[in-house]
Motif scaffolding. Structure first.
Motif, PDB file in Angstrom:
ATOM      1  N   ASN A 173      38.066  35.961  27.876  1.00 41.57           N
ATOM      2  CA  ASN A 173      39.327  36.618  28.178  1.00 41.57           C
ATOM      3  C   ASN A 173      38.981  38.166  28.282  1.00 41.57           C
ATOM      4  OD1 ASN A 173      41.964  37.895  27.975  1.00 41.57           O
ATOM      5  ND2 ASN A 173      42.676  35.663  27.399  1.00 41.57           N
ATOM      6  N   PRO A 174      39.458  38.688  29.403  1.00 39.99           N
ATOM      7  CA  PRO A 174      39.208  40.133  29.511  1.00 39.99           C
ATOM      8  C   PRO A 174      39.797  41.148  28.394  1.00 39.99           C
ATOM      9  CG  PRO A 174      40.598  39.299  31.392  1.00 39.99           C
ATOM     10  CD  PRO A 174      40.263  38.014  30.368  1.00 39.99           C
ATOM     11  N   ILE A 175      40.814  40.525  27.408  1.00 41.64           N
ATOM     12  CA  ILE A 175      41.421  41.263  26.648  1.00 41.64           C
ATOM     13  C   ILE A 175      40.339  41.562  25.437  1.00 41.64           C
ATOM     14  CG2 ILE A 175      42.216  39.305  24.686  1.00 41.64           C
ATOM     15  CD1 ILE A 175      44.765  40.764  24.299  1.00 41.64           C
ATOM     16  N   LEU A 181      44.005  46.526  22.692  1.00 40.27           N
ATOM     17  CA  LEU A 181      44.855  45.775  23.168  1.00 40.27           C
ATOM     18  C   LEU A 181      44.858  44.349  22.285  1.00 40.27           C
ATOM     19  CD1 LEU A 181      47.473  44.915  24.618  1.00 40.27           C
ATOM     20  CD2 LEU A 181      45.650  44.138  26.738  1.00 40.27           C
TER      21      LEU A 181
ATOM     22  N   MET B   1      36.209  30.524  33.440  1.00 37.94           N
ATOM     23  CA  MET B   1      37.138  30.779  34.105  1.00 37.94           C
ATOM     24  C   MET B   1      37.992  32.175  33.750  1.00 37.94           C
ATOM     25  SD  MET B   1      40.499  28.865  35.386  1.00 37.94           S
ATOM     26  CE  MET B   1      41.622  29.749  34.131  1.00 37.94           C
ATOM     27  N   THR B   2      38.008  33.190  34.354  1.00 37.41           N
ATOM     28  CA  THR B   2      38.756  34.368  33.636  1.00 37.41           C
ATOM     29  C   THR B   2      40.235  34.185  34.041  1.00 37.41           C
ATOM     30  OG1 THR B   2      38.129  35.585  35.278  1.00 37.41           O
ATOM     31  CG2 THR B   2      37.092  35.939  33.004  1.00 37.41           C
ATOM     32  N   LEU B   3      41.148  34.395  33.241  1.00 40.74           N
ATOM     33  CA  LEU B   3      42.447  34.460  33.571  1.00 40.74           C
ATOM     34  C   LEU B   3      43.082  35.798  34.008  1.00 40.74           C
ATOM     35  CD1 LEU B   3      44.063  33.034  30.305  1.00 40.74           C
ATOM     36  CD2 LEU B   3      43.989  31.706  32.397  1.00 40.74           C
ATOM     37  N   LEU B   8      47.865  35.506  32.251  1.00 41.61           N
ATOM     38  CA  LEU B   8      47.914  35.694  30.821  1.00 41.61           C
ATOM     39  C   LEU B   8      49.281  35.949  30.174  1.00 41.61           C
ATOM     40  CD1 LEU B   8      45.983  35.790  27.961  1.00 41.61           C
ATOM     41  CD2 LEU B   8      45.691  38.220  28.777  1.00 41.61           C
TER      42      LEU B   8
END
Lengths: 215, 392
Positions: A173-175, A181, B1-3, B8
């Motif tokens: 996840n990019p987070i 964040l 897979m990225t959200l 998100l």
């Protein structure tokens, strides 16, 4: 004659004794009730720091704590409720269940007023127990430890191996790359996600972050 | 897979029912959610923040129809993710003891005969907070009820397309909502076949002339007029015709009453029956609890309803139920809807007064002072009670 007089005297004394006994009985009932009330308050105040953290960590995975706080139940119903939640998948150990039942039946008992005074300041003091580590600066996470912490606290919503469930997928996840964040979300919650700042230490959060980054 | 960030955010929000109707932007949603929870003058009184359970303040019941944004909200798990019920993804399957299993899309339902029915929908636990001793569950007071116009198709028209087999006795209903933790039982309910085949039992896609809102079961929910809302499945996706009542917690343990009344405080045991028809009930919508009114004529108004019979009488008492004065039934008179009523009270003396009301239906059923206690606190219909102060 004398016999009769004696009998009357005995009767009077008996009457007085019974009266005293009754009065004493009422007094002791009243005192016991007041003492029990006080005991309950003492018990709930003593258990609050641990129990409130458990409610946030274990119960609020599925429902907000306001559902708990509006109940007024006898101990047997609290026992049955905690048991039901365990059966449904709440991650509560035997020891934690015991703390919860004792706390809930002391604070939210049938005689408790509709509007309870807010919890004693000890709870609020207990909450930010992670503050010290903030002062110490950033902590380094250990991925190996993070796996277990994730499983126990996060997996219910974010799924096995963080592949997502009711909550979003966290693996890749990019987070994870936006640490500010990530920390903000974990410490203070966001939307349906509860705040974990009072449940997990900064070290534990860093461990979870480290583990998630390997997924 | 990225959200994607948007996905998100949406997923983060899905558990917070109110989010969908407020805004998609996170900080705003958070602030709004907190604001609503504290704000007693908001459109709804929040009982549980997540899953979102909220009731209508009784003052909002003065109009005949309860507006969608003020209609009470109740579910076990909160709404499903919006993409699960989007028009592109949503399907309704009809199977089980049928000749031909069917699958419907929304456009298929729009081809079918349209029906509109005005009906009261009421949570089985409405008034639970008034039972003594107190019982576990959401502590609903007076407002987990509403009256709306429901538009959709007849359940029996769908069942006719599938062809119900001779051995069928019950119809199981399931929605797209899911618990956070997979070990929590699914919300699955069934209704007897006769109720499913009743011409007034509808699958609604509109509420008060608007598309059914997410919080109220979009895109399709069951409406069983005259019955409590435990049968009114939201986010409907599965209809299964079967020989028996549904199994599982929400049919066999929850939403049941003891077949023979039990002592107050007793644990549930022995034979039980599902909560089905509503009982006769009335509420005072004005004046409000704690209101101060001037002496002289005071309009007391409210509404009354019953399960499968017409309300024929509403009475008001100002002396704790010693004497009762009949109120006037006014406004729309439709089956399954509530009936409005009013009474002009000539308040002569200053002081504090308690206004009581009770309704009677065509079968002679009358609201009791207190509803018999039951372990889950269902079907409360004790006299409604409002205290007011009269000033000279």
């Amino acid at each position: 004659m004398s016999v009769r007089r004696e009998t009357v005297g005995v009767r009077r004394e008996k009457g007085l004794a019974i009266g005293l006994l009754l009065f004493g009985g009422f007094l002791s009932i009243a005192m016991t009730a007041a003492a029990q009330e006080e005991d309950l308050a003492t018990v709930s105040a003593a258990l609050a720091p641990r129990a409130e953290v458990l409610i946030i960590a274990r119960c609020s995975v599925c429902h907000s704590p306001d559902l708990v706080a509006q109940q007024r139940l006898p101990r047997a119903r609290w026992e049955a409720t905690v048991e039901k939640m365990k059966h449904w998948g709440a991650e509560i150990s035997k020891d934690e269940a015991d703390v919860l039942v004792r706390y809930l039946s002391a604070r939210y008992h049938p005689g408790a007023p509709d509007h309870l005074p807010p919890l004693e300041s000890e709870v609020r003091q207990a909450e930010p127990f992670t503050q010290d580590s903030v002062a110490e600066g950033p902590v380094t996470g250990v991925a190996a430890r993070g796996a277990g912490i994730f499983e126990h606290n996060c997996q219910a919503c974010h799924g096995t191996n963080a592949i997502g469930g009711h909550g979003p997928k966290l693996a890749k996840n990019p987070i994870l790359k936006h640490e500010d964040l990530f920390w903000e979300t974990v410490l203070h919650g966001r939307g349906p996600m509860p705040a974990w700042g009072s449940v997990l230490s900064h070290q534990e959060i860093a461990d979870v972050h480290a583990w998630l980054s390997t997924r | 897979m990225t959200l994607s960030r948007r996905v998100l955010l949406e997923r983060l929000l899905q558990g917070l029912g109110v989010a969908a109707i407020v805004n998609r932007h996170v900080p705003v949603v958070q602030a709004a959610g907190e604001e609503l929870a504290r704000n007693e003058s908001g459109p709804l009184t929040i009982r549980v923040t997540r899953p979102f359970d909220a009731e209508t303040p009784v003052r909002e019941f003065r109009p005949f129809l309860t507006p969608n944004h003020r209609f009470f909200v109740r579910s076990h798990f909160g709404p499903p993710p919006p993409d699960a019920i989007s028009e592109a993804n949503w399907t309704l399957r009809v199977g089980g003891l049928v000749e031909r299993s069917q699958e419907f899309r929304l456009k298929d339902l729009r081809q079918m005969e349209v029906v509109t029915i005005t009906a009261v929908v009421q949570c089985s636990g409405n008034g639970r907070a008034f039972h003594r001793p107190k019982v576990p569950g959401v502590q609903w007071e007076r407002g987990a009820v509403g009256n709306a116009e429901w538009t959709g198709v007849r359940l029996r028209d769908l069942l006719a397309k599938a062809g119900v087999q001779a051995s069928a006795r019950h119809v199981q209903l399931q929605g797209a909502d899911r618990p956070v933790v997979a070990s929590v039982p699914l919300f699955i309910r069934s209704i007897p076949l006769e109720k499913a085949l009743h011409p007034d039992t509808v699958l609604a896609y509109e509420m008060n002339g608007r598309p059914l809102p997410l919080l109220h079961g979009a895109p399709l929910r069951v409406i069983t007029p005259g019955w409590m809302a435990d049968s009114c499945m939201k986010w409907l996706t599965e209809i299964t015709v079967q020989a028996e009542e549904s199994k599982g917690y929400y049919m066999q343990t929850a939403y049941r009453m003891p077949a023979i009344p039990v002592e107050p405080g007793a644990a549930a045991s022995g034979k039980s029956i599902p909560v089905e028809a509503m009982v006769v009930k009335s509420l005072i919508a004005a004046p409000q609890e704690g209101e101060t009114v001037k002496s002289g004529p005071v309009t007391i108004q409210g509404m009354a309803w019953s399960g499968e019979a017409k309300v024929v009488k509403v009475e008001v008492s100002l002396d704790e139920g010693k004497t009762w004065e009949p109120a006037r039934l006014v406004g729309e008179d439709r089956p399954y809807a509530w009936r409005q009523w009013q009474l002009i009270w000539k308040a002569k003396t200053a002081g504090t007064f308690t206004i009581l009301c009770r309704a009677t239906d065509a079968r002679g059923e009358q609201q009791p002072a207190m509803t018999p206690w039951n372990p889950s606190g269902f079907l409360w219909n004790g006299w409604d009670r409002v205290s007011v102060t009269v000033t000279a």
